[in-house]
Design a protein around this motif. Structure first.
Motif, PDB file in Angstrom:
ATOM      1  N   VAL A  79       0.863  -1.176   0.000  1.00  0.00           N
ATOM      2  CA  VAL A  79       0.000   0.000   0.000  1.00  0.00           C
ATOM      3  C   VAL A  79       0.905   1.232   0.000  1.00  0.00           C
ATOM      4  CG1 VAL A  79      -1.760   1.306   1.255  1.00  0.00           C
ATOM      5  CG2 VAL A  79      -1.838  -1.190   1.230  1.00  0.00           C
ATOM      6  N   PHE A  80       0.645   2.122  -0.931  1.00  0.00           N
ATOM      7  CA  PHE A  80       1.407   3.365  -1.053  1.00  0.00           C
ATOM      8  C   PHE A  80       0.514   4.534  -0.666  1.00  0.00           C
ATOM      9  CE2 PHE A  80       3.101   0.372  -4.146  1.00  0.00           C
ATOM     10  CZ  PHE A  80       4.439   0.365  -3.789  1.00  0.00           C
ATOM     11  N   VAL A  81       1.133   5.620  -0.261  1.00  0.00           N
ATOM     12  CA  VAL A  81       0.397   6.851  -0.003  1.00  0.00           C
ATOM     13  C   VAL A  81       1.050   7.969  -0.812  1.00  0.00           C
ATOM     14  CG1 VAL A  81       1.688   7.544   2.084  1.00  0.00           C
ATOM     15  CG2 VAL A  81      -0.656   8.331   1.760  1.00  0.00           C
ATOM     16  N   SER A  82       0.206   8.798  -1.389  1.00  0.00           N
ATOM     17  CA  SER A  82       0.651  10.010  -2.072  1.00  0.00           C
ATOM     18  C   SER A  82      -0.097  11.166  -1.425  1.00  0.00           C
ATOM     19  CB  SER A  82       0.350   9.950  -3.573  1.00  0.00           C
ATOM     20  OG  SER A  82       1.085   8.909  -4.184  1.00  0.00           O
ATOM     21  N   ARG A  83       0.651  12.163  -0.998  1.00  0.00           N
ATOM     22  CA  ARG A  83       0.053  13.282  -0.267  1.00  0.00           C
ATOM     23  C   ARG A  83      -0.109  14.505  -1.177  1.00  0.00           C
ATOM     24  NH1 ARG A  83       0.012  11.405   4.862  1.00  0.00           N
ATOM     25  NH2 ARG A  83       1.666   9.965   5.445  1.00  0.00           N
ATOM     26  N   GLY A  84      -1.145  15.268  -0.889  1.00  0.00           N
ATOM     27  CA  GLY A  84      -1.366  16.522  -1.602  1.00  0.00           C
ATOM     28  C   GLY A  84      -1.672  16.368  -3.073  1.00  0.00           C
ATOM     29  N   VAL A  85      -2.309  15.252  -3.445  1.00  0.00           N
ATOM     30  CA  VAL A  85      -2.657  15.046  -4.852  1.00  0.00           C
ATOM     31  C   VAL A  85      -3.882  15.886  -5.204  1.00  0.00           C
ATOM     32  CG1 VAL A  85      -1.693  12.715  -4.845  1.00  0.00           C
ATOM     33  CG2 VAL A  85      -4.135  13.028  -4.453  1.00  0.00           C
ATOM     34  N   ARG A  86      -4.073  16.094  -6.489  1.00  0.00           N
ATOM     35  CA  ARG A  86      -5.220  16.869  -6.984  1.00  0.00           C
ATOM     36  C   ARG A  86      -5.885  16.115  -8.134  1.00  0.00           C
ATOM     37  NH1 ARG A  86      -4.547  22.304  -5.122  1.00  0.00           N
ATOM     38  NH2 ARG A  86      -2.486  22.556  -4.210  1.00  0.00           N
ATOM     39  N   LEU A  87      -7.167  16.350  -8.293  1.00  0.00           N
ATOM     40  CA  LEU A  87      -7.899  15.743  -9.397  1.00  0.00           C
ATOM     41  C   LEU A  87      -7.619  16.486 -10.690  1.00  0.00           C
ATOM     42  CD1 LEU A  87     -11.410  15.083  -7.824  1.00  0.00           C
ATOM     43  CD2 LEU A  87      -9.517  13.481  -8.114  1.00  0.00           C
ATOM     44  N   ALA A  88      -7.489  15.739 -11.780  1.00  0.00           N
ATOM     45  CA  ALA A  88      -7.329  16.338 -13.109  1.00  0.00           C
ATOM     46  C   ALA A  88      -8.693  16.679 -13.702  1.00  0.00           C
ATOM     47  CB  ALA A  88      -6.578  15.376 -14.029  1.00  0.00           C
ATOM     48  N   VAL A  89      -9.696  15.882 -13.357  1.00  0.00           N
ATOM     49  CA  VAL A  89     -11.077  16.097 -13.811  1.00  0.00           C
ATOM     50  C   VAL A  89     -11.992  15.781 -12.626  1.00  0.00           C
ATOM     51  CG1 VAL A  89     -10.552  15.508 -16.218  1.00  0.00           C
ATOM     52  CG2 VAL A  89     -11.329  13.727 -14.660  1.00  0.00           C
ATOM     53  N   PRO A  90     -13.248  16.212 -12.663  1.00  0.00           N
ATOM     54  CA  PRO A  90     -14.147  15.925 -11.540  1.00  0.00           C
ATOM     55  C   PRO A  90     -14.285  14.419 -11.262  1.00  0.00           C
ATOM     56  CG  PRO A  90     -15.106  17.593 -12.962  1.00  0.00           C
ATOM     57  CD  PRO A  90     -13.886  17.052 -13.679  1.00  0.00           C
ATOM     58  N   ALA A  91     -14.395  14.080  -9.991  1.00  0.00           N
ATOM     59  CA  ALA A  91     -14.626  12.688  -9.573  1.00  0.00           C
ATOM     60  C   ALA A  91     -15.982  12.243 -10.094  1.00  0.00           C
ATOM     61  CB  ALA A  91     -14.591  12.595  -8.056  1.00  0.00           C
ATOM     62  N   ARG A  92     -16.098  10.930 -10.351  1.00  0.00           N
ATOM     63  CA  ARG A  92     -17.402  10.436 -10.790  1.00  0.00           C
ATOM     64  C   ARG A  92     -17.692   9.091 -10.147  1.00  0.00           C
ATOM     65  NH1 ARG A  92     -17.444   7.221 -15.791  1.00  0.00           N
ATOM     66  NH2 ARG A  92     -15.302   6.703 -16.300  1.00  0.00           N
ATOM     67  N   VAL A  93     -18.969   8.780 -10.103  1.00  0.00           N
ATOM     68  CA  VAL A  93     -19.427   7.509  -9.549  1.00  0.00           C
ATOM     69  C   VAL A  93     -19.554   6.524 -10.705  1.00  0.00           C
ATOM     70  CG1 VAL A  93     -21.295   6.328  -8.324  1.00  0.00           C
ATOM     71  CG2 VAL A  93     -20.636   8.667  -7.673  1.00  0.00           C
ATOM     72  N   VAL A  94     -19.030   5.305 -10.505  1.00  0.00           N
ATOM     73  CA  VAL A  94     -19.174   4.237 -11.496  1.00  0.00           C
ATOM     74  C   VAL A  94     -19.915   3.084 -10.832  1.00  0.00           C
ATOM     75  CG1 VAL A  94     -17.184   4.866 -12.898  1.00  0.00           C
ATOM     76  CG2 VAL A  94     -16.864   3.335 -10.976  1.00  0.00           C
ATOM     77  N   GLY A  95     -20.765   2.437 -11.601  1.00  0.00           N
ATOM     78  CA  GLY A  95     -21.584   1.373 -11.007  1.00  0.00           C
ATOM     79  C   GLY A  95     -22.498   1.997  -9.965  1.00  0.00           C
ATOM     80  N   THR A  96     -22.784   1.246  -8.918  1.00  0.00           N
ATOM     81  CA  THR A  96     -23.673   1.763  -7.880  1.00  0.00           C
ATOM     82  C   THR A  96     -22.933   2.507  -6.785  1.00  0.00           C
ATOM     83  OG1 THR A  96     -23.583  -0.351  -6.702  1.00  0.00           O
ATOM     84  CG2 THR A  96     -25.407  -0.026  -8.252  1.00  0.00           C
ATOM     85  N   ASP A  97     -21.665   2.157  -6.532  1.00  0.00           N
ATOM     86  CA  ASP A  97     -20.978   2.794  -5.407  1.00  0.00           C
ATOM     87  C   ASP A  97     -19.475   2.972  -5.618  1.00  0.00           C
ATOM     88  OD1 ASP A  97     -20.086   0.194  -5.260  1.00  0.00           O
ATOM     89  OD2 ASP A  97     -20.556  -0.078  -3.146  1.00  0.00           O
ATOM     90  N   GLY A  98     -19.020   2.884  -6.851  1.00  0.00           N
ATOM     91  CA  GLY A  98     -17.592   3.031  -7.124  1.00  0.00           C
ATOM     92  C   GLY A  98     -17.198   4.487  -7.322  1.00  0.00           C
TER      93      GLY A  98
END
Length: 190
Positions: A79-98
């Motif tokens: 498991v890796f962690v990356s801090r202070g990341v930003r989205l390139a495009v808006p987040a979206r929901v896939v399927g019912t809860d992804g």
């Protein structure tokens, strides 16, 4: 109680109880649990193997990780962690809860997917930095193979303020983790 004599594995346990004694067992079991467990014992631990930049998630890293396979109970995937990341495009929901994210690094973007995290999509605006814990995996879809981050958890830099109080509680409960780095607890709230 009777011992069934079966070996259930390292993450399982079992007992056989006479039906007439189930309520007594449940009462005593809960009594012992309340006397022994602390609230922090009830939160899952997320072990972070390394902190890396999104730009460090490369085909070469994924190829190196394959040398440690097969992953499973006795050999969990890193498991890796990356801090202070930003989205390139808006987040979206896939399927019912992804939750599907496109995370921008300095030199490349990576897709990230988290099942059961779709309720976080409106809480992740483009441009606001956040921390993400993930596993690196290769995804093959319709004949195309690419790297993907499988989200283990997300830490937001601000309290979540949706109108639905139950949703806030569910998100806060999910976000309460103990962080373990090199077998040393570094934080009890993630």
């Amino acid at each position: 109680m009777y011992n069934s004599g079966r070996i259930l594995g390292p993450a399982a346990a079992g007992v056989t109880i006479e039906a007439s004694r189930v309520d007594e067992f449940a009462h005593r079991f809960n009594e012992v649990a309340r006397s022994k467990l602390r609230p922090e014992d009830l939160y899952p631990e997320l072990r972070i193997d390394a902190e890396i930049s999104i730009d460090d998630v490369t085909d070469e890293l994924e190829g190196l990780l394959r040398h440690f396979e097969p992953f499973g109970v006795g050999n969990p995937s890193p498991v890796f962690v990356s801090r202070g990341v930003r989205l390139a495009v808006p987040a979206r929901v896939v399927g019912t809860d992804g939750l599907k994210l496109r995370i921008a690094g300095a030199t490349r973007e990576r897709e990230a997917l988290g099942w059961g995290m779709g309720d976080l999509a409106p809480e992740l605006p483009v441009g606001v930095p956040f921390d993400i814990a993930y596993r690196v995996e290769r995804d093959t879809y319709q004949g195309e193979s690419r790297l993907q981050l499988r989200i283990a958890d997300i830490r937001l830099p601000y309290p979540i303020q949706p109108a639905n109080a139950e949703r806030v509680k569910a998100l806060q409960d999910r976000a309460r983790l103990s962080i373990i780095v090199d077998d040393e607890r570094v934080a009890s709230a993630w």
